[in-house]
Scaffold this motif. Structure first.
Motif, PDB file in Angstrom:
ATOM      1  N   SER A 272       0.810  -1.219   0.000  1.00 33.00           N
ATOM      2  CA  SER A 272       0.000   0.000   0.000  1.00 33.00           C
ATOM      3  C   SER A 272       0.841   1.266   0.000  1.00 33.00           C
ATOM      4  CB  SER A 272      -0.931   0.010   1.230  1.00 33.00           C
ATOM      5  OG  SER A 272      -1.835  -1.073   1.194  1.00 33.00           O
ATOM      6  N   GLU A 273       2.148   1.106   0.085  1.00 37.09           N
ATOM      7  CA  GLU A 273       3.031   2.270   0.054  1.00 37.09           C
ATOM      8  C   GLU A 273       3.038   2.872  -1.346  1.00 37.09           C
ATOM      9  OE1 GLU A 273       5.562   5.151   1.530  1.00 37.09           O
ATOM     10  OE2 GLU A 273       4.326   3.677   2.551  1.00 37.09           O
ATOM     11  N   VAL A 274       2.761   4.150  -1.423  1.00 38.92           N
ATOM     12  CA  VAL A 274       2.692   4.826  -2.720  1.00 38.92           C
ATOM     13  C   VAL A 274       4.098   4.968  -3.297  1.00 38.92           C
ATOM     14  CG1 VAL A 274       1.964   6.917  -3.928  1.00 38.92           C
ATOM     15  CG2 VAL A 274       0.628   6.061  -1.968  1.00 38.92           C
ATOM     16  N   ASP A 275       4.303   4.442  -4.488  1.00 39.91           N
ATOM     17  CA  ASP A 275       5.631   4.464  -5.108  1.00 39.91           C
ATOM     18  C   ASP A 275       6.185   5.879  -5.218  1.00 39.91           C
ATOM     19  OD1 ASP A 275       5.707   1.726  -5.400  1.00 39.91           O
ATOM     20  OD2 ASP A 275       4.898   1.741  -7.436  1.00 39.91           O
ATOM     21  N   GLY A 276       5.311   6.820  -5.560  1.00 41.37           N
ATOM     22  CA  GLY A 276       5.756   8.188  -5.769  1.00 41.37           C
ATOM     23  C   GLY A 276       6.178   8.902  -4.506  1.00 41.37           C
ATOM     24  N   LYS A 277       5.878   8.335  -3.348  1.00 43.25           N
ATOM     25  CA  LYS A 277       6.257   8.956  -2.085  1.00 43.25           C
ATOM     26  C   LYS A 277       7.467   8.279  -1.455  1.00 43.25           C
ATOM     27  CE  LYS A 277       1.593  10.441  -0.754  1.00 43.25           C
ATOM     28  NZ  LYS A 277       0.557  10.358   0.306  1.00 43.25           N
ATOM     29  N   SER A 278       7.911   7.191  -2.015  1.00 44.39           N
ATOM     30  CA  SER A 278       8.954   6.388  -1.388  1.00 44.39           C
ATOM     31  C   SER A 278      10.348   6.860  -1.766  1.00 44.39           C
ATOM     32  CB  SER A 278       8.781   4.918  -1.792  1.00 44.39           C
ATOM     33  OG  SER A 278       9.862   4.143  -1.325  1.00 44.39           O
ATOM     34  N   THR A 279      11.206   7.020  -0.773  1.00 47.97           N
ATOM     35  CA  THR A 279      12.600   7.369  -1.043  1.00 47.97           C
ATOM     36  C   THR A 279      13.446   6.129  -1.325  1.00 47.97           C
ATOM     37  OG1 THR A 279      13.177   7.301   1.312  1.00 47.97           O
ATOM     38  CG2 THR A 279      12.466   9.420   0.421  1.00 47.97           C
ATOM     39  N   ALA A 280      12.857   4.948  -1.251  1.00 43.81           N
ATOM     40  CA  ALA A 280      13.596   3.716  -1.551  1.00 43.81           C
ATOM     41  C   ALA A 280      14.099   3.718  -2.988  1.00 43.81           C
ATOM     42  CB  ALA A 280      12.712   2.497  -1.304  1.00 43.81           C
ATOM     43  N   ILE A 281      13.338   4.328  -3.898  1.00 42.24           N
ATOM     44  CA  ILE A 281      13.726   4.361  -5.303  1.00 42.24           C
ATOM     45  C   ILE A 281      15.045   5.096  -5.484  1.00 42.24           C
ATOM     46  CG2 ILE A 281      12.351   6.437  -5.723  1.00 42.24           C
ATOM     47  CD1 ILE A 281      13.060   3.565  -8.198  1.00 42.24           C
ATOM     48  N   HIS A 282      15.363   6.038  -4.606  1.00 48.56           N
ATOM     49  CA  HIS A 282      16.638   6.753  -4.696  1.00 48.56           C
ATOM     50  C   HIS A 282      17.804   5.771  -4.613  1.00 48.56           C
ATOM     51  CE1 HIS A 282      14.723  10.688  -2.925  1.00 48.56           C
ATOM     52  NE2 HIS A 282      13.993  10.136  -3.875  1.00 48.56           N
ATOM     53  N   ALA A 283      17.704   4.849  -3.669  1.00 49.84           N
ATOM     54  CA  ALA A 283      18.782   3.873  -3.483  1.00 49.84           C
ATOM     55  C   ALA A 283      18.934   2.981  -4.711  1.00 49.84           C
ATOM     56  CB  ALA A 283      18.510   3.029  -2.240  1.00 49.84           C
ATOM     57  N   LYS A 284      17.830   2.562  -5.294  1.00 48.54           N
ATOM     58  CA  LYS A 284      17.883   1.681  -6.461  1.00 48.54           C
ATOM     59  C   LYS A 284      18.458   2.396  -7.681  1.00 48.54           C
ATOM     60  CE  LYS A 284      17.423  -1.822  -9.071  1.00 48.54           C
ATOM     61  NZ  LYS A 284      18.415  -2.913  -8.961  1.00 48.54           N
ATOM     62  N   ILE A 285      18.089   3.652  -7.877  1.00 48.49           N
ATOM     63  CA  ILE A 285      18.583   4.416  -9.020  1.00 48.49           C
ATOM     64  C   ILE A 285      20.079   4.691  -8.891  1.00 48.49           C
ATOM     65  CG2 ILE A 285      18.487   6.662 -10.170  1.00 48.49           C
ATOM     66  CD1 ILE A 285      16.132   5.002 -10.934  1.00 48.49           C
TER      67      ILE A 285
ATOM     68  N   ALA B  32      22.357   3.141  -6.731  1.00 48.57           N
ATOM     69  CA  ALA B  32      23.210   1.964  -6.495  1.00 48.57           C
ATOM     70  C   ALA B  32      22.521   0.733  -7.070  1.00 48.57           C
ATOM     71  CB  ALA B  32      23.470   1.792  -4.999  1.00 48.57           C
ATOM     72  N   PRO B  33      22.308   0.703  -8.381  1.00 46.07           N
ATOM     73  CA  PRO B  33      21.497  -0.349  -9.006  1.00 46.07           C
ATOM     74  C   PRO B  33      22.053  -1.759  -8.857  1.00 46.07           C
ATOM     75  CG  PRO B  33      22.677   0.911 -10.669  1.00 46.07           C
ATOM     76  CD  PRO B  33      22.871   1.637  -9.386  1.00 46.07           C
ATOM     77  N   ASP B  34      23.362  -1.898  -8.727  1.00 49.44           N
ATOM     78  CA  ASP B  34      23.955  -3.229  -8.639  1.00 49.44           C
ATOM     79  C   ASP B  34      23.838  -3.846  -7.244  1.00 49.44           C
ATOM     80  OD1 ASP B  34      24.737  -3.010 -11.282  1.00 49.44           O
ATOM     81  OD2 ASP B  34      26.740  -2.245 -10.780  1.00 49.44           O
ATOM     82  N   ASP B  35      23.537  -3.031  -6.262  1.00 53.12           N
ATOM     83  CA  ASP B  35      23.565  -3.519  -4.875  1.00 53.12           C
ATOM     84  C   ASP B  35      22.239  -3.390  -4.138  1.00 53.12           C
ATOM     85  OD1 ASP B  35      26.389  -4.117  -4.950  1.00 53.12           O
ATOM     86  OD2 ASP B  35      26.740  -1.962  -4.906  1.00 53.12           O
ATOM     87  N   VAL B  36      21.235  -2.809  -4.773  1.00 48.41           N
ATOM     88  CA  VAL B  36      19.947  -2.585  -4.110  1.00 48.41           C
ATOM     89  C   VAL B  36      18.844  -3.310  -4.870  1.00 48.41           C
ATOM     90  CG1 VAL B  36      18.226  -0.870  -3.419  1.00 48.41           C
ATOM     91  CG2 VAL B  36      20.677  -0.348  -3.190  1.00 48.41           C
ATOM     92  N   THR B  37      18.009  -4.028  -4.138  1.00 46.09           N
ATOM     93  CA  THR B  37      16.857  -4.718  -4.706  1.00 46.09           C
ATOM     94  C   THR B  37      15.614  -4.332  -3.925  1.00 46.09           C
ATOM     95  OG1 THR B  37      18.278  -6.607  -5.236  1.00 46.09           O
ATOM     96  CG2 THR B  37      15.902  -6.937  -5.399  1.00 46.09           C
ATOM     97  N   ILE B  38      14.534  -3.996  -4.624  1.00 49.35           N
ATOM     98  CA  ILE B  38      13.268  -3.636  -3.984  1.00 49.35           C
ATOM     99  C   ILE B  38      12.252  -4.742  -4.252  1.00 49.35           C
ATOM    100  CG2 ILE B  38      11.396  -1.955  -3.857  1.00 49.35           C
ATOM    101  CD1 ILE B  38      13.332   0.181  -4.803  1.00 49.35           C
ATOM    102  N   TYR B  39      11.648  -5.238  -3.182  1.00 49.80           N
ATOM    103  CA  TYR B  39      10.601  -6.256  -3.275  1.00 49.80           C
ATOM    104  C   TYR B  39       9.300  -5.673  -2.753  1.00 49.80           C
ATOM    105  CZ  TYR B  39      14.485  -9.545  -3.726  1.00 49.80           C
ATOM    106  OH  TYR B  39      15.619 -10.202  -4.144  1.00 49.80           O
ATOM    107  N   THR B  40       8.192  -6.122  -3.314  1.00 54.55           N
ATOM    108  CA  THR B  40       6.879  -5.723  -2.814  1.00 54.55           C
ATOM    109  C   THR B  40       6.295  -6.883  -2.025  1.00 54.55           C
ATOM    110  OG1 THR B  40       6.499  -4.218  -4.674  1.00 54.55           O
ATOM    111  CG2 THR B  40       4.571  -4.930  -3.414  1.00 54.55           C
ATOM    112  N   TYR B  41       5.987  -6.638  -0.761  1.00 50.02           N
ATOM    113  CA  TYR B  41       5.435  -7.672   0.104  1.00 50.02           C
ATOM    114  C   TYR B  41       4.146  -8.218  -0.510  1.00 50.02           C
ATOM    115  CZ  TYR B  41       3.945  -9.960   4.390  1.00 50.02           C
ATOM    116  OH  TYR B  41       3.559 -10.896   5.310  1.00 50.02           O
ATOM    117  N   PRO B  42       3.903  -9.547  -0.476  1.00 45.50           N
ATOM    118  CA  PRO B  42       4.543 -10.578   0.350  1.00 45.50           C
ATOM    119  C   PRO B  42       5.798 -11.232  -0.238  1.00 45.50           C
ATOM    120  CG  PRO B  42       2.687 -11.541  -0.782  1.00 45.50           C
ATOM    121  CD  PRO B  42       2.693 -10.080  -1.141  1.00 45.50           C
TER     122      PRO B  42
END
Length: 343
Positions: A124-137, A139-149
């Motif tokens: 339910s976390e809105v993608d456009g509000k998440s700062t997690a995307i900063h890390a992926k953009i 440091a793409p080789d070392d960061v992975t984002i998963y959507t629960y579950p």
């Protein structure tokens, strides 16, 4: 996350009032005020006390070694563009496709991390509000984002992964190293013919689960301090390299964390808390301590502490550019707030 949570909407070219009224989460919190010495009423025998000038406050993100923001400034002037993959209107990057939009890859810093980062995002976390995307953009080789579950399998490597999350059972970054070392000793001393626990379905086999990033390798976990399990009497801190290989963060608002943090697949992880760090996020959640950080803040501060406290190496700004987008937006939004306050 204390860290983990909440986040930011990509800011487009707009006036200061537009920024503050944007529906995507530019509801900024007040910046700290410098203390003022109160004027005291003079006694008969005392000299009048005049009000002192305000003590200037240090900028919350002062001193970071960042790449120039020239590319972002130019992109902001051009305004929003359509993502070539999904067609969404975006500024700087597409948080759906994890790709840059209207910004040259050559002008954006790329950060190499010493360990892998897994971010578990609440559905339910809105993608456009998440700062997690900063890390992926960045440091793409070392960061992975998963959507629960969707959660990776950590069960076989409980001495190599930690979960960054606050709470009574959480330990400091400095204590984390010897707890992981003790877990490794206990694993090696375990009976080889011990029957392994049943395997849970892997993340990629979970129906309805989505994986937002590529290149994930098998993870590792850590055992949480429960009933002294990770700190058995007689075990002492031992010298040696930190066995940490992967760190897990939860990307969610505080009220949404229960569903993820109680998942049985995360119960074996040692929990680590960044107890001395304070957020400067402009959408800090009301009622939460200022040690609950935005996701990108938590990732950055953990890596900085890891460098200094676990690797025992001088920190010279190696991971500062993880805050590249965050710092630019922090400045942009607070300038808009200041301008709006003058009207």
């Amino acid at each position: 996350m204390f860290f983990v949570f909440s986040h930011l909407h990509s800011v487009s070219r707009m006036s200061s009032s537009d920024v503050l009224a944007s529906p995507g989460g530019v509801d900024v919190s007040s910046s700290p005020k410098s203390p003022l010495a109160e004027t005291q009423q003079p006694d008969k025998d005392s000299k009048p006390v005049t009000k002192q000038n305000p003590v200037p406050a240090s900028p919350p993100l002062h001193g970071l070694k960042l790449a120039p923001h020239r590319e972002l400034e130019q992109a902001q002037q051009r305004g929003r563009l359509k993502c070539s993959s999904c067609g969404g209107s975006r500024m700087f990057f597409c948080y759906t496709c994890c790709s840059l939009v209207g910004v040259s890859q050559q002008e954006i810093p790329s950060v190499k991390l010493p360990i892998k980062i897994d971010i578990i995002k609440h559905p339910s976390e809105v993608d456009g509000k998440s700062t997690a995307i900063h890390a992926k953009i960045l440091a793409p080789d070392d960061v992975t984002i998963y959507t629960y579950p969707c959660i990776p399998e950590y069960e076989d490597d409980t001495d190599k992964v930690v979960l960054v999350f606050p709470g009574p059972g959480s330990v400091s970054v400095e204590e984390m190293t010897w707890r992981l070392q003790n877990l490794a000793v206990m694993k090696s001393a375990a009976s080889p013919d011990e029957e392994p626990s049943p395997k849970r379905p892997r993340a990629e086999e979970t129906p309805g689960a989505t994986q937002q990033a590529e290149g994930h390798t098998s993870g590792a976990t850590h055992t949480e301090e429960r009933g002294g399990e990770a700190g058995i009497e007689g075990q002492t801190e031992t010298p040696g390299a930190c066995p940490l290989q992967r760190v897990v963060f939860i990307d969610s608002t505080w009220n949404q964390t229960t569903r993820i943090i109680t998942d049985e697949r995360l119960q074996a992880l040692l929990r680590v808390e960044l107890k001395t760090r304070k957020t400067c996020f402009w959408r800090h959640q009301k009622g939460s301590p200022d040690t609950y950080l935005a996701t990108i803040e938590a990732v950055y501060y953990f890596l900085k502490d890891y460098q200094e406290l676990c690797l025992r190496q001088e920190y010279t700004g190696q991971y500062d550019n993880l805050m590249y987008f965050y710092c630019y937006l922090h400045t942009l939004i607070n300038k808009a707030k200041t301008t709006a306050g003058r009207r």
